[in-house]
Structures are given as C-alpha cells and as structure tokens.
Scaffold this active site. Structure first.
Site, PDB file in Angstrom:
ATOM      1  N   LYS A   1      27.786 -14.680  18.019  1.00  0.00           N
ATOM      2  CA  LYS A   1      28.721 -13.517  17.911  1.00  0.00           C
ATOM      3  C   LYS A   1      29.825 -13.930  16.724  1.00  0.00           C
ATOM      4  CE  LYS A   1      32.043 -11.117  20.931  1.00  0.00           C
ATOM      5  NZ  LYS A   1      32.729 -11.199  22.277  1.00  0.00           N
TER       6      LYS A   1
ATOM      7  N   ARG B   1      38.147  -3.153  22.020  1.00  0.00           N
ATOM      8  CA  ARG B   1      39.413  -3.719  22.342  1.00  0.00           C
ATOM      9  C   ARG B   1      40.532  -2.492  22.854  1.00  0.00           C
ATOM     10  NH1 ARG B   1      39.449  -8.158  17.718  1.00  0.00           N
ATOM     11  NH2 ARG B   1      37.571  -9.294  18.600  1.00  0.00           N
TER      12      ARG B   1
ATOM     13  N   LYS C   1      40.011 -14.073  16.263  1.00  0.00           N
ATOM     14  CA  LYS C   1      39.143 -15.180  16.786  1.00  0.00           C
ATOM     15  C   LYS C   1      38.247 -15.991  16.006  1.00  0.00           C
ATOM     16  CE  LYS C   1      39.374 -11.704  20.940  1.00  0.00           C
ATOM     17  NZ  LYS C   1      38.572 -11.067  22.175  1.00  0.00           N
TER      18      LYS C   1
ATOM     19  N   GLU D   1      23.475 -22.113  16.537  1.00  0.00           N
ATOM     20  CA  GLU D   1      24.088 -21.866  17.955  1.00  0.00           C
ATOM     21  C   GLU D   1      22.874 -21.412  18.917  1.00  0.00           C
ATOM     22  OE1 GLU D   1      26.848 -21.516  19.243  1.00  0.00           O
ATOM     23  OE2 GLU D   1      28.516 -21.800  17.591  1.00  0.00           O
TER      24      GLU D   1
ATOM     25  N   LYS E   1      25.428 -10.261  17.515  1.00  0.00           N
ATOM     26  CA  LYS E   1      26.467  -9.325  17.597  1.00  0.00           C
ATOM     27  C   LYS E   1      27.526  -9.286  16.686  1.00  0.00           C
ATOM     28  CE  LYS E   1      30.086  -8.130  20.734  1.00  0.00           C
ATOM     29  NZ  LYS E   1      30.861  -8.337  21.964  1.00  0.00           N
TER      30      LYS E   1
ATOM     31  N   SER F   1      31.246  -1.305  19.242  1.00  0.00           N
ATOM     32  CA  SER F   1      31.751  -0.275  19.340  1.00  0.00           C
ATOM     33  C   SER F   1      32.255   0.392  17.989  1.00  0.00           C
ATOM     34  CB  SER F   1      33.209  -0.441  20.294  1.00  0.00           C
ATOM     35  OG  SER F   1      33.941  -1.728  19.430  1.00  0.00           O
TER      36      SER F   1
ATOM     37  N   TYR G   1      26.311   1.739  23.302  1.00  0.00           N
ATOM     38  CA  TYR G   1      26.891   2.875  23.781  1.00  0.00           C
ATOM     39  C   TYR G   1      26.280   4.183  23.862  1.00  0.00           C
ATOM     40  CZ  TYR G   1      30.366  -0.523  23.590  1.00  0.00           C
ATOM     41  OH  TYR G   1      31.104  -1.938  23.678  1.00  0.00           O
TER      42      TYR G   1
HETATM   43  N1  LIG Z   1      32.352  -8.957  24.766  1.00  0.00           N
HETATM   44  C1  LIG Z   1      31.978  -7.606  24.669  1.00  0.00           C
HETATM   45  C2  LIG Z   1      32.471  -6.984  23.343  1.00  0.00           C
HETATM   46  O1  LIG Z   1      33.175  -7.727  22.543  1.00  0.00           O
HETATM   47  C3  LIG Z   1      32.010  -5.764  22.849  1.00  0.00           C
HETATM   48  C4  LIG Z   1      32.418  -5.506  21.383  1.00  0.00           C
HETATM   49  C5  LIG Z   1      32.288  -3.987  21.152  1.00  0.00           C
HETATM   50  O2  LIG Z   1      31.623  -3.182  21.679  1.00  0.00           O
HETATM   51  O3  LIG Z   1      32.813  -3.762  20.004  1.00  0.00           O
HETATM   52 MG   LIG Z   2      27.681 -21.843  20.925  1.00  0.00          MG
END
Ligand SMILES: NCC(=O)CCC(=O)O
Ligand SMILES: [Mg+2]
Length: 332
Positions: A199, A209, A223, A239, A254, A280, A319
């Site tokens: 991620k 968010r 982050k 990872e 992601k 998103s 989505y």
């Molecule tokens: N833990 C889930 C997410 O951070 C989703 C992020 C996104 O759809 O932008």
């Molecule tokens: Mg890890």
C-alpha cells in the site's frame, strides 16, 4: 520471402466472432469486490461529493441495496464505517467495540445474505482523532507494536461478528502474523486474511478520506512513515513475501492503475491470489472527466477494469463494481 501479406494482424480483428475467440482477458462479476461506506442511524443516505454516484448508507439501506449486488453475482463487499466524531479517540477503542458500526453491519449483511462474502477493514484511521492508521506517540509518530495489539483486537471483533475476510490496510510490520495467530487461537481458523501488503503513500486516496470523514482529522499530515514510497518496486515484493510468510491468504496492491507494474511483478513472482484496489481518486478522475463530457464513462470503466486482469490481478476492489456488473449482465 516476405512475411506480408501472409501475416496480417488485422485478419483476426476483422470480425466480432474472431475478436471474441482470441480475446485473452475478460472481466466477469466474479472479479469484483465492492467497497461500501456505512453510516449510523436508519434510513440514512448521503452522497459523497468527490465520488459522484457513491453513497454512504445506514445499515438498513445497505442491506436493502445489497440484494441487487448479490443478484448481479458480486462475490464480496468491503465495509468502511463512517465513525461519528464523538466515537473517535487517541487510542481508537471504538475499533474493537463488538457492537461498533462495522461489526453490526457485518452481522446484518451475513444474516440477510449468508453466501455474500463480507470483508472488513483492519486499520485505525476511522477511529482516531488524528486520522492516522495507528496509535501515535508525543511526536506524532505511529507506534508499530502497540498499534498491532489494537489491530488484533479489531480483527478478532470483526471475525466474531462474522466477517469472512479481514483486511489489514494499516501497513504496520508484523500485523498479519499477529492477527493470524489470534484467529487460530480464538477458534476462527477459516477466516481469511487479505493483506494490503503493498500500500503506497498515495495522494489518490483523497476522496476516500472525505467519504469516511478522516480528511479533516488528518489535516496536512501524511502516512509516509508506514505506507510505501511511490518510487519503490522491489520493496513491494519484500512486503508481499513477509505477509505470505505470516499467513496472508490473499495479497493486495494499492492504488491500482498507477501501480499495475507492481501487480504484474507480484503475480509473476508469487503466483498467489493477487488483488488490486482501484482507489477513490482513480474513480473520481473517471467520473470528473465523464461529467465534463471528455470521456465515455461506461467505456473507460470497462477498459480500466480489464487492464487489471491483463496485469495479472485475480480481482479488483472498485467503486465501479455495481455499474460494471450491471454492464456485464446487460451484455450476457
Ligand atoms: N483502507 C482503504 C482505503 O484507504 C481506500 C482508499 C481509497 O479508495 O482511496
Ligand atoms: Mg508489511
């Protein structure tokens, strides 16, 4: 002897029948995981302005809406609770409340649709007053090991509520192993773990968010001390290797489209169930361009999703899941 015209690449493209016969990758409803935002209350429905077409739903409306998703053949939903400000805290205790919003949503969905896969998010950002995914020290640094202890309690409470898949999205080190061990010890050996293994610290998460209401809490913080640097690729394999060793059943990359090279490398290296999250910001870009009349939404939606399959993904969190499944059902 010349190759041309013996080899004409366009020959097979000349007819619909042969284009269909030689197509290498296809999207089906089976490839889709639908992320949904859950609200407190009853008969509550709120639009998410930065994600046109996405609504936050209270549990009763969620259960109502899910009938169509099940009928369309979508195998699984991923739940994201929108936690009221009053329930957020420094230590995110609400995350493991057995009667928390996510836990109640799991129970309601599993009662209504036992065969629908229900996946829960394991991370503290919806529950912390500062919007970070873990517990912070005085300097604001997210502390790994104490966070993992809370994540374990959160994952167990979700499993006890009936979650089929717990999905740690926090990027703490060692959390997969700790959660796996706890699930074994607590009599949940068949609860699956989908690890958000690679991620990235991405700016494509902005609209999410907004949707869960953590943007304001996070403010200008980022982050980067736990999510991955967008410049890295070998690190993603490292990872993934660790999460598999620790007991992950499925792994995830992601965001999605900007990271398809990572999906490809992961699939080739490990040959395990590999998922990608079309996040998103990716959804918002497509919607925004379509609203301006710059892109044909249905066409780019389907093209973007088959690209994940081509890159090697076994499935996609998107989505667009319901719209894509409707489109697929129409073409049947
Ligand atoms: N833990 C889930 C997410 O951070 C989703 C992020 C996104 O759809 O932008
Ligand atoms: Mg890890």
């Amino acid at each position: 002897m010349r190759d041309f015209p013996r080899t004409r690449m366009r020959r097979l493209r000349a007819h619909d029948f042969s284009r269909r016969l030689v197509r290498e990758h296809r999207l089906t409803a089976d490839d889709l995981i639908y992320p949904v935002f859950v609200l407190e209350g009853e008969q509550q429905r709120e639009a998410v302005p930065s994600m046109p077409g996405v609504e936050r739903l209270s549990i009763d409306l969620l259960v109502e809406a899910a009938r169509e998703w099940v009928d369309l053949g979508i195998p699984m939903v991923a739940l994201f609770p929108v936690v009221p400000t009053g329930k957020k805290s420094l230590e995110a205790e609400e995350a493991y409340n057995p009667d928390g919003l996510a836990q109640r949503a799991v129970r309601a969905l599993k009662a209504a649709y036992p065969a629908l896969g229900v996946m829960t998010d394991v991370a503290l950002d919806p529950f912390t007053t500062h919007g970070q995914d873990g517990i912070i020290d005085d300097s604001g640094y997210v502390m790994n090991d104490v966070t993992v202890e809370t994540l374990v309690r959160q994952a167990l409470s979700q499993a006890e509520a009936g979650a089929d898949v717990v999905a740690p999205s926090d990027m703490m080190d060692g959390r997969i192993g700790a959660i796996r061990e706890a699930l074994e010890d607590e009599g949940c050996p068949n609860v699956q773990i989908m690890a958000y293994s690679a991620k990235y610290a991405s700016s494509y998460y902005g609209p999410f968010r907004d949707a869960v209401g953590s943007a304001g809490n996070l403010g200008k913080a980022n982050k980067s001390t736990y999510q991955m640097d967008p410049g890295n690729t070998d690190e993603a394999l490292h990872e993934i290797m660790l999460d598999l060793q620790e007991g992950a059943d499925m792994v995830m990359v992601k965001p999605g489209m900007p990271y398809l090279d990572i999906v490809r490398r992961v699939k080739e290296e490990f040959r395990v169930p590999t998922f990608a999250y079309q996040v998103s910001g990716e959804y918002a870009m497509h919607q925004a361009a379509a609203q301006n009349g710059w892109l044909d939404l249905n066409a780019v939606m389907m093209e973007s999703l088959v690209a994940f399959k081509r890159a090697g993904a076994d499935g996609i969190l998107t989505y667009f899941a319901v719209d894509a499944a409707r489109q697929l059902a129409k073409n049947d």
